[in-house]
Design a protein around this motif. Sequence first.
Motif, PDB file in Angstrom:
ATOM      1  N   ALA A  43       0.814  -1.092  -0.028  1.00  0.00           N
ATOM      2  CA  ALA A  43      -0.025   0.156  -0.037  1.00  0.00           C
ATOM      3  C   ALA A  43       0.689   1.292  -0.019  1.00  0.00           C
ATOM      4  O   ALA A  43       0.308   2.327  -0.314  1.00  0.00           O
ATOM      5  CB  ALA A  43      -0.882   0.153   1.060  1.00  0.00           C
ATOM      6  N   PHE A  44       1.892   1.260   0.688  1.00  0.00           N
ATOM      7  CA  PHE A  44       2.999   2.343   0.618  1.00  0.00           C
ATOM      8  C   PHE A  44       4.075   2.379  -0.513  1.00  0.00           C
ATOM      9  O   PHE A  44       4.745   3.136  -0.554  1.00  0.00           O
ATOM     10  CB  PHE A  44       3.697   2.488   2.060  1.00  0.00           C
ATOM     11  N   GLY A  45       3.732   1.631  -1.566  1.00  0.00           N
ATOM     12  CA  GLY A  45       4.677   1.423  -2.779  1.00  0.00           C
ATOM     13  C   GLY A  45       5.224   0.410  -3.002  1.00  0.00           C
ATOM     14  O   GLY A  45       5.381  -0.424  -1.922  1.00  0.00           O
ATOM     15  N   LEU A  46       5.800   0.140  -3.869  1.00  0.00           N
ATOM     16  CA  LEU A  46       6.854  -1.081  -4.357  1.00  0.00           C
ATOM     17  C   LEU A  46       7.828  -0.968  -3.844  1.00  0.00           C
ATOM     18  O   LEU A  46       8.662   0.238  -3.369  1.00  0.00           O
ATOM     19  CB  LEU A  46       6.909  -1.275  -5.741  1.00  0.00           C
ATOM     20  N   PRO A  47       8.622  -2.137  -3.500  1.00  0.00           N
ATOM     21  CA  PRO A  47      10.233  -1.936  -2.996  1.00  0.00           C
ATOM     22  C   PRO A  47      10.826  -1.256  -3.941  1.00  0.00           C
ATOM     23  O   PRO A  47      10.864  -1.594  -5.117  1.00  0.00           O
ATOM     24  CB  PRO A  47      10.395  -3.371  -2.711  1.00  0.00           C
ATOM     25  N   MET A  48      11.930  -0.439  -3.677  1.00  0.00           N
ATOM     26  CA  MET A  48      12.792   0.094  -4.550  1.00  0.00           C
ATOM     27  C   MET A  48      13.632  -0.936  -5.093  1.00  0.00           C
ATOM     28  O   MET A  48      14.165  -1.783  -4.507  1.00  0.00           O
ATOM     29  CB  MET A  48      13.686   1.441  -3.906  1.00  0.00           C
ATOM     30  N   PHE A  49      14.014  -1.103  -6.284  1.00  0.00           N
ATOM     31  CA  PHE A  49      14.809  -1.730  -6.964  1.00  0.00           C
ATOM     32  C   PHE A  49      14.456  -3.335  -6.985  1.00  0.00           C
ATOM     33  O   PHE A  49      15.067  -3.942  -7.314  1.00  0.00           O
ATOM     34  CB  PHE A  49      16.242  -1.629  -6.491  1.00  0.00           C
ATOM     35  N   CYS A  50      13.130  -3.388  -6.890  1.00  0.00           N
ATOM     36  CA  CYS A  50      12.628  -4.747  -7.267  1.00  0.00           C
ATOM     37  C   CYS A  50      12.553  -5.143  -8.519  1.00  0.00           C
ATOM     38  O   CYS A  50      12.744  -4.153  -9.430  1.00  0.00           O
ATOM     39  CB  CYS A  50      10.994  -4.641  -6.725  1.00  0.00           C
ATOM     40  N   ARG A  51      12.588  -6.277  -8.781  1.00  0.00           N
ATOM     41  CA  ARG A  51      12.407  -7.172 -10.059  1.00  0.00           C
ATOM     42  C   ARG A  51      11.111  -7.591 -10.302  1.00  0.00           C
ATOM     43  O   ARG A  51      10.413  -7.973  -9.563  1.00  0.00           O
ATOM     44  CB  ARG A  51      13.551  -7.999 -10.394  1.00  0.00           C
ATOM     45  N   ILE A  52      10.875  -7.473 -11.911  1.00  0.00           N
ATOM     46  CA  ILE A  52       9.388  -7.737 -11.968  1.00  0.00           C
ATOM     47  C   ILE A  52       9.499  -9.071 -13.133  1.00  0.00           C
ATOM     48  O   ILE A  52      10.251  -8.741 -14.037  1.00  0.00           O
ATOM     49  CB  ILE A  52       8.349  -7.209 -12.239  1.00  0.00           C
ATOM     50  N   ALA A  53       8.518 -10.114 -13.278  1.00  0.00           N
ATOM     51  CA  ALA A  53       8.777 -10.846 -14.561  1.00  0.00           C
ATOM     52  C   ALA A  53       7.224 -11.459 -14.639  1.00  0.00           C
ATOM     53  O   ALA A  53       6.625 -11.633 -13.894  1.00  0.00           O
ATOM     54  CB  ALA A  53       9.579 -12.148 -14.067  1.00  0.00           C
ATOM     55  N   GLY A  54       6.854 -11.599 -15.884  1.00  0.00           N
ATOM     56  CA  GLY A  54       5.544 -12.397 -16.327  1.00  0.00           C
ATOM     57  C   GLY A  54       5.506 -13.723 -16.339  1.00  0.00           C
ATOM     58  O   GLY A  54       6.523 -14.236 -17.322  1.00  0.00           O
ATOM     59  N   VAL A  55       4.653 -14.560 -16.206  1.00  0.00           N
ATOM     60  CA  VAL A  55       4.334 -15.966 -16.480  1.00  0.00           C
ATOM     61  C   VAL A  55       3.015 -16.290 -16.537  1.00  0.00           C
ATOM     62  O   VAL A  55       2.267 -15.911 -15.461  1.00  0.00           O
ATOM     63  CB  VAL A  55       5.047 -16.960 -15.394  1.00  0.00           C
ATOM     64  N   GLY A  56       2.578 -16.450 -17.614  1.00  0.00           N
ATOM     65  CA  GLY A  56       1.018 -16.708 -17.844  1.00  0.00           C
ATOM     66  C   GLY A  56       0.463 -15.570 -17.693  1.00  0.00           C
ATOM     67  O   GLY A  56       0.510 -14.420 -18.136  1.00  0.00           O
ATOM     68  N   PHE A  57      -0.536 -15.818 -16.623  1.00  0.00           N
ATOM     69  CA  PHE A  57      -1.499 -14.598 -16.349  1.00  0.00           C
ATOM     70  C   PHE A  57      -1.039 -13.884 -14.810  1.00  0.00           C
ATOM     71  O   PHE A  57      -1.762 -13.100 -14.187  1.00  0.00           O
ATOM     72  CB  PHE A  57      -3.157 -15.144 -15.993  1.00  0.00           C
TER      73      PHE A  57
END
Length: 358
Positions: A105-119
Motif C-alpha cells: 500500500a505504501f509503494g513497491l520496494p525500490m529496485f524490485c524486479r518483475i517478471a511475467g508468467v502466464g496470467f
Amino acid sequence: MELISGLPEDVARDCLIRIPYEQFPAVASVCKGWNTEIHSPDFHRRRRTTKQAQEILVTVQSNIDSEKTRTGLLAKSTTNPVYRLSVFEPKTGSWSELPLGPELAFGLPMFCRIAGVGFDLVVMGGWDPDSWKASNSVFIYNFLSAKWRRGADMPGGPRTFFACASDQNNQTVYVAGGHDEEKNALRSVLAYDVARDLWVPLPDMSRERDECKAVFRRGALCVVGGYCTEMQGRFERSAEVFDVATWKWGPVEEEFMDAAACPRTFVDGGDGAMYMCCGGDVVALQGDTWRNVAKVPGEIRNVACVGVWEGAMLVIGSSGFGEPHVGFVLDLKSWAWTKLVSPEEYTGHVQSGCLLEI
C-alpha cells in the motif's frame, strides 16, 4: 450448461477469448462456467494461437508530483519517490495503473524486479520504501482475478540488483546473481515455479555477477555481463548459458558483448537477434556479429527500459536526472522511430519493466 445460451460451445469459446484482459475478473464472476473456462489451461493457449493475446509492458514507475513537474522542481525533490506498476498497451497506446495489494500500500520496494508468467506478474526483492532494508519477498498479481497473493520468499536471504527472466511455457521465473546485504556479488541462481510456489536452486554460475541481465530463449537461460565483488561497477563483456534440458552451464563466452557496459537494456528480439542500447546506439547481435542498427532518439540520454515484441522495440528513458521519462517505438524493419504519447502521470522515473502476453 451452455457457456452462452443458444450458441455452440466452440462459438462461445471464440467469443470469450476475444475479451480484453481488463475484463477478465468481471467475466469470471458472471457464472461458474465462465470462471472455469477463463481459468482453464487451454484458454491462454487459444488466445495466443488465434492472435487474441494482448501484449503489455509493465514498468516499475515512480508517481508524479504534477506541481513539481510544472515548476521544474522534480530534479530537486528530496523526498523518496513512491513506485507503482504502470501498464502500457502497444496496440492501443493506452496507459493504466495496476492496483497494489495491502502489503504494498505504501509503494513497491525500490529496485524490485518483475517478471511475467502466464496470467501472473511476479514482484521480487528490492528495498523497503521506508527502511531501505533489502528484502527477499515475493508478491504475485493475477490478471484473471485482479488479486495479489504472497509467494514463498527467495531462499538464501535478501539479494539486490539481480537478473531475472521468465519462461512463459513452464511457468518459471529465474533469478541470477546480484549481491547480498554485505555487497558481495553472487554466483547463485534460483528457479521459481510460480504455480507450485516452489524455489529450486540451480548450479552456480562460473563467476560472480552483480547487476547482470538475463533472458530466456530457446530453452536456455542466458546471463549477460555484470561484475565481481572486487571490480565494483566495472562491467565485463562475458555471458554464460544454462541449458534447462541438461541442467548444465555451457562454457563462458568471454567477449559476448561488443563493449563492456551495463547490460540492463539487453533483450531477446524473438526474431533470432538480440538487442541493446549502448553509447547512444541501438545495436543488434545477429549470429556472432554486433552491428549498429539505429541511433537512440536525442530526447533520451539515459535509457531505463527496453521491450521488444513482433517487429518493434520500445525504449523508455529521460534526457537527464529528474527529467520526465518518455518512450519511443523503433520499427525493426524500417528502423524508423515513433514517439509515444504519454500522459503526464506516466512520465515518472522507470526502474525496470517486463513484457507480458496475456
